[in-house]
Design a protein around this motif. Structure first.
Motif, PDB file in Angstrom:
ATOM      1  N   PHE A  87       0.939  -1.263  -0.040  1.00  0.00           N
ATOM      2  CA  PHE A  87       0.162   0.001   0.049  1.00  0.00           C
ATOM      3  C   PHE A  87       0.870   1.410   0.279  1.00  0.00           C
ATOM      4  O   PHE A  87       1.741   1.495   0.839  1.00  0.00           O
ATOM      5  CB  PHE A  87      -1.011  -0.161   1.185  1.00  0.00           C
ATOM      6  N   TRP A  89       0.352   4.238   0.813  1.00  0.00           N
ATOM      7  CA  TRP A  89       0.519   5.249   1.752  1.00  0.00           C
ATOM      8  C   TRP A  89       0.755   4.900   3.021  1.00  0.00           C
ATOM      9  O   TRP A  89       0.956   5.523   4.096  1.00  0.00           O
ATOM     10  CB  TRP A  89      -1.133   5.525   1.935  1.00  0.00           C
ATOM     11  N   LEU A  98       0.152  -3.704   9.170  1.00  0.00           N
ATOM     12  CA  LEU A  98      -1.178  -4.001   9.022  1.00  0.00           C
ATOM     13  C   LEU A  98      -1.645  -5.399   8.773  1.00  0.00           C
ATOM     14  O   LEU A  98      -2.791  -5.662   9.316  1.00  0.00           O
ATOM     15  CB  LEU A  98      -1.469  -3.185   7.579  1.00  0.00           C
TER      16      LEU A  98
ATOM     17  N   SER B 190     -13.855  -3.160   7.557  1.00  0.00           N
ATOM     18  CA  SER B 190     -12.072  -2.909   7.944  1.00  0.00           C
ATOM     19  C   SER B 190     -11.484  -2.825   6.576  1.00  0.00           C
ATOM     20  O   SER B 190     -10.438  -2.142   6.391  1.00  0.00           O
ATOM     21  CB  SER B 190     -11.555  -4.284   8.831  1.00  0.00           C
ATOM     22  N   HIS B 194      -9.135   0.567   6.024  1.00  0.00           N
ATOM     23  CA  HIS B 194      -7.684   0.173   5.717  1.00  0.00           C
ATOM     24  C   HIS B 194      -7.436  -0.015   4.444  1.00  0.00           C
ATOM     25  O   HIS B 194      -6.228   0.243   4.158  1.00  0.00           O
ATOM     26  CB  HIS B 194      -7.287  -1.213   6.404  1.00  0.00           C
ATOM     27  N   VAL B 195      -8.109   0.192   3.363  1.00  0.00           N
ATOM     28  CA  VAL B 195      -7.680  -0.140   2.077  1.00  0.00           C
ATOM     29  C   VAL B 195      -8.327   0.971   1.158  1.00  0.00           C
ATOM     30  O   VAL B 195      -7.783   1.748   0.488  1.00  0.00           O
ATOM     31  CB  VAL B 195      -8.250  -1.711   1.451  1.00  0.00           C
ATOM     32  N   PRO B 198      -8.140   4.954   2.416  1.00  0.00           N
ATOM     33  CA  PRO B 198      -6.599   5.669   2.136  1.00  0.00           C
ATOM     34  C   PRO B 198      -6.134   5.542   0.451  1.00  0.00           C
ATOM     35  O   PRO B 198      -5.738   6.268   0.274  1.00  0.00           O
ATOM     36  CB  PRO B 198      -5.809   4.598   3.042  1.00  0.00           C
TER      37      PRO B 198
END
Lengths: 254, 289
Positions: A87, A89, A98, B190, B194-195, B198
């Protein structure tokens, strides 16, 4: 489960008669029966159109087969792709954290565990970097650390080194084997690169294309450390390549 | 671990890492950033002053920069200017925040549900094309000249921009991220937290920025049309007052204030946020070169 002298050898992945057809299309996979022992390193080899990635998705549970059954030890497998798919970011350490968090690890342990995993792939110095600040090889090492962070018995890799330059790929082969010898996770590694398969695997499984079926398999007894240039690796690669070419030729005759 | 073979691999890797590390370009100097816009503003003022001195139009139609400045300073001395700026900024700010609170969930729902998108998507894009000043007459008929009218017009202007920005951001999330998220164990909420969010942040921030611009414009339109003593004095009402008293210098001054506030909020609030988000996503040109 197979019984040998009273001991059970666990199967990490067990595929039985697996087939996959997407709605309205020709079958992609047909009658795939394959078992991967716990701790075994298997390479799936095939030309394009053999459904290698589809098969990995089925094993990972991201898709369901239209025929047959898929059994997975622990019920979960970690996936790694050609692109690192980190990811962008999140920093390298946060990407790993994560995975730990989604696995349910308490906050207090995540930081230390992420550092440990990054040091396994020798990237503790890059923990605060974001993916775009890392090279392709470093990104794949972080992706490997993230995959290990999932704590699965099984690691599925979909041509993870295909986009890297030859030197970096060679180094990552060595790194992967080192980690595998250390942690003994069961690995299913998909590639179209014959030498890569022989360089890494204990067993190479050749798939046909359209539909993908198991054509043949080879056991690779060459001891590690292997190198792509080794005579034994080269000799077996030549043999397998001949079969792969034969498979591709079949599609030229219509 | 001290096997020579292993050690060789570690050093080989360290060598590759140090050769391949991305280098980021040095930041542009403040002078290089500030000078060009300042020169442009100075050129506009100089042209204006030139036209004024040449006397192309009588003074009361085209006042010079100095007259506009004095007129603003006078109004500021009477306290009118500051209270107008404050009224407008607080209305615009509150209206914008409410728009964010409405537009964000709306964007997520429309962006993620195919059915709702087919139904509501065209209306949302259509609303974005409608100048929000068109909402002032019906809002006045329905709500009277009240703060409610002003906030309604702001919301109708800003919510579609914010929602559409978020939808565009969600559309651009690479499917691979969602796949990775699922493999990591992110499902449902979630996965959104979380994905999805963002990953959609750059589009969302662009939407917020445009949402502010629309909120501010809508507010000005509403304030110019809906004026009453009970409503309090904003920058739009200051403009209207200038029109009623035929005071061109004050009108120009008020326009300048509207511009300064609009640009100021953009530069002080949204530009830094946008820069940070783009940089953290590896999307700035400086990091690419």
């Amino acid at each position: 489960m197979t019984l040998i002298t009273g001991q059970t050898i666990r199967e990490a992945v067990a595929l039985d008669g697996v087939g996959k057809t997407f709605e309205g299309g020709p079958p992609i996979l047909e009658d795939i029966s394959l078992s991967v022992r716990s701790g075994e390193f298997v390479c799936l080899l095939g030309a394009s159109g053999c459904g290698k990635s589809t098969l990995l998705n089925l094993i990972a549970g991201l898709d369901t087969p239209t025929a047959g059954t898929v059994e997975l030890d622990g019920g979960h497998a970690a996936l790694m792709f050609q692109e690192s798919a980190l990811f962008p970011w999140l920093t390298a350490a946060r990407n790993v954290e994560l995975a730990l968090r989604l696995r349910g690890m308490p906050r207090g342990q995540r930081h230390t565990e992420a550092r440990r995993l990054l040091s396994l792939v020798r990237l503790e110095h890059a923990q605060h970097k974001r993916p775009h600040e890392l090279s392709g090889g470093m990104r794949q090492r972080v992706a490997l650390a993230r995959a290990l962070a999932q704590g699965s018995e099984v690691l599925l890799m979909d041509e993870p080194f295909a986009a890297l330059d030859a030197i970096t790929r060679d180094v990552l082969h060595e790194e992967l084997i080192r980690l595998w010898q250390h942690a003994r996770f069961s690995t299913v590694f998909v590639t179209h690169n014959v030498r890569e398969a022989v360089r890494l695997a204990q067993r190479v499984v050749l798939l046909t294309s359209l539909p993908g079926r198991i054509a043949r398999e080879w056991t690779v007894d060459i001891p590690h450390p292997r190198r792509v240039e080794d005579a034994a690796v080269a000799a077996l690669s030549v043999e397998i390549t001949e079969h792969l070419r034969e498979e591709i030729r079949r599609h030229g005759q219509t | 671990m001290a096997r020579p073979d292993n050690n060789g691999l570690a050093r080989l890797e360290a060598g590759l890492d140090s050769l391949a590390g991305a280098r980021s370009a040095p930041r542009r100097r403040l002078r290089q950033k500030l000078l060009p816009p300042l020169v442009a503003v100075a050129a506009v003022l100089a042209t204006w002053q030139g036209l004024y001195l040449a006397g192309v139009q009588p003074d009361w139609v085209l006042p010079g920069p100095a007259e506009v400045w004095h007129s603003l300073a006078d109004a500021a001395g009477r306290g009118e200017v500051w209270s107008s700026v404050w009224n407008s900024v607080s209305r615009g700010g509150l209206g914008f925040l409410v728009s964010v609170a409405v537009g964000t969930p709306l964007g997520i729902v429309v962006g993620r549900s195919r059915t709702i998108r087919t139904a509501v998507g065209p209306i949302l894009s259509g609303l974005q094309n409608l100048p929000s000043v068109a909402w002032v007459p019906p809002a006045v008929i329905f709500l009277g000249v009240t703060p409610g009218t002003i906030y309604t017009v702001i919301l109708l202007g800003a919510v579609p921009s914010i929602a559409n920005g978020l939808i565009a951001g969600l559309d651009q999330v690479p499917p691979l991220y969602l796949k990775v998220g699922r493999n990591l164990g992110a499902t449902g909420l979630s996965s959104v937290a979380h994905v999805l969010l963002p990953a959609a942040l750059p589009g969302y921030v662009a939407g917020l920025k445009q949402g502010w611009a629309f909120a501010w414009r809508s507010l000005m339109a509403a304030e110019i049309i809906a004026t009453s003593a009970s409503l309090g004095h904003g920058l739009g009402q200051l403009l209207k007052q200038a029109q009623d008293t035929n005071d061109m210098a004050l009108a120009f001054g008020a326009i300048a204030l509207v511009l300064v506030v609009g640009i100021g909020v953009n530069q002080l609030v949204f530009a830094p946020v946008e820069r940070r988000v783009l940089r953290s996503h590896g999307l700035t040109s400086a990091d690419r070169s």
